[in-house]
Design a protein around this motif. Sequence first.
Motif, PDB file in Angstrom:
ATOM      1  N   SER A   8       0.844  -1.191   0.000  1.00  0.00           N
ATOM      2  CA  SER A   8       0.000   0.000   0.000  1.00  0.00           C
ATOM      3  C   SER A   8       0.883   1.246   0.000  1.00  0.00           C
ATOM      4  CB  SER A   8      -0.879   0.009   1.246  1.00  0.00           C
ATOM      5  OG  SER A   8      -0.068   0.100   2.417  1.00  0.00           O
ATOM      6  N   PRO A   9       0.323   2.409  -0.332  1.00  0.00           N
ATOM      7  CA  PRO A   9       1.124   3.644  -0.257  1.00  0.00           C
ATOM      8  C   PRO A   9       1.742   3.859   1.114  1.00  0.00           C
ATOM      9  CG  PRO A   9      -0.887   4.051  -1.478  1.00  0.00           C
ATOM     10  CD  PRO A   9      -1.006   2.661  -0.919  1.00  0.00           C
ATOM     11  N   GLU A  10       1.006   3.519   2.175  1.00  0.00           N
ATOM     12  CA  GLU A  10       1.544   3.702   3.527  1.00  0.00           C
ATOM     13  C   GLU A  10       2.734   2.784   3.766  1.00  0.00           C
ATOM     14  OE1 GLU A  10      -2.729   4.767   3.300  1.00  0.00           O
ATOM     15  OE2 GLU A  10      -1.610   2.936   2.809  1.00  0.00           O
ATOM     16  N   MET A  11       2.609   1.526   3.326  1.00  0.00           N
ATOM     17  CA  MET A  11       3.722   0.607   3.507  1.00  0.00           C
ATOM     18  C   MET A  11       4.936   1.049   2.704  1.00  0.00           C
ATOM     19  SD  MET A  11       4.012  -3.512   2.796  1.00  0.00           S
ATOM     20  CE  MET A  11       2.997  -4.047   4.176  1.00  0.00           C
ATOM     21  N   ARG A  12       4.727   1.556   1.505  1.00  0.00           N
ATOM     22  CA  ARG A  12       5.848   1.992   0.663  1.00  0.00           C
ATOM     23  C   ARG A  12       6.643   3.104   1.331  1.00  0.00           C
ATOM     24  NH1 ARG A  12       4.112   1.331  -5.660  1.00  0.00           N
ATOM     25  NH2 ARG A  12       2.759  -0.480  -5.377  1.00  0.00           N
ATOM     26  N   VAL A  13       5.939   4.015   1.995  1.00  0.00           N
ATOM     27  CA  VAL A  13       6.624   5.095   2.724  1.00  0.00           C
ATOM     28  C   VAL A  13       7.486   4.509   3.837  1.00  0.00           C
ATOM     29  CG1 VAL A  13       6.281   7.067   4.264  1.00  0.00           C
ATOM     30  CG2 VAL A  13       4.929   6.863   2.167  1.00  0.00           C
ATOM     31  N   GLU A  14       6.946   3.548   4.566  1.00  0.00           N
ATOM     32  CA  GLU A  14       7.693   2.941   5.668  1.00  0.00           C
ATOM     33  C   GLU A  14       8.892   2.137   5.153  1.00  0.00           C
ATOM     34  OE1 GLU A  14       4.936   2.059   9.365  1.00  0.00           O
ATOM     35  OE2 GLU A  14       4.135   1.062   7.586  1.00  0.00           O
ATOM     36  N   VAL A  15       8.702   1.410   4.060  1.00  0.00           N
ATOM     37  CA  VAL A  15       9.816   0.653   3.479  1.00  0.00           C
ATOM     38  C   VAL A  15      10.905   1.602   3.013  1.00  0.00           C
ATOM     39  CG1 VAL A  15      10.500  -0.855   1.584  1.00  0.00           C
ATOM     40  CG2 VAL A  15       8.393  -1.325   2.839  1.00  0.00           C
TER      41      VAL A  15
END
Length: 258
Positions: free
Chosen positions: A27-34
């Motif tokens: 998800s976009p949120e996960m991509r930011v965290e990664v």
Amino acid sequence: MSKIRFEQQGATAILTLDDQPVRNALSPEMRVEVAEVVERVRTDATIRALVITGANGHFCSGGDLRNIANAGLDNAGWRDRLHLLHGWLAKLLSLDKPVICAVDGAAYGAGFGLALAGDFIVATKRARMSVSFLKVGLVPDCGIFYTLPRVVGPQRARELMLSAREVKADEALRLGIAMEVVEADQLLPRALALAKSFEGASPMAVSLIKRACAATGDLVGQLSLEADAQALAMGSPEHKTAIQDFLQKRPPKFAWPE
């Protein structure tokens, strides 16, 4: 709520994708965290290797299709969104530290692309991988056009992209996508053992090997790169120590785990 878990064991960083309802979809949120983790690993000299894995019996199911359906972006918006992905993906692909992807269950679409961004894939017998984009009328992303042909060759890469079929663990091993296939309970221990072995390796030599393997020059250019890299490695303290260990019959500090 965070979509990932991050921890450091000694000199090994562990990134665990953890979003159970969507099988760890990117998800976009996960991509930011990664992206934040990749930058942390890139800049932290105490980290010598990175393990990427997934929680809840899956690696990563790919893009979050519900989010994609509701995004409401035009062509320019989708291009900008991919550029954000490419920012951290390029850093991951060019990371000068070993990246081990521990794959259980599904590694589909962008999740497969993320696994291919690692230097090594260790998979379980129940791992399933697919370049699934054509099933939803899309083309591969997450670097697959770059990584997959380099692993399996152009013809097989085209077949996997155009068929969008599933590759199980035994075939992934035959094709060279997976380096090893292990039992599920041995997945993370094996990935961590591989990562830990690099604590005794020369960081300079590891970095130079990765850069040379990623280069795409002609023969003359590659040989020149080889000479430059070896000259740098010859002057490193790790090389000098390793030579003395050999001459004095001491065990080497770096050893690949059997």
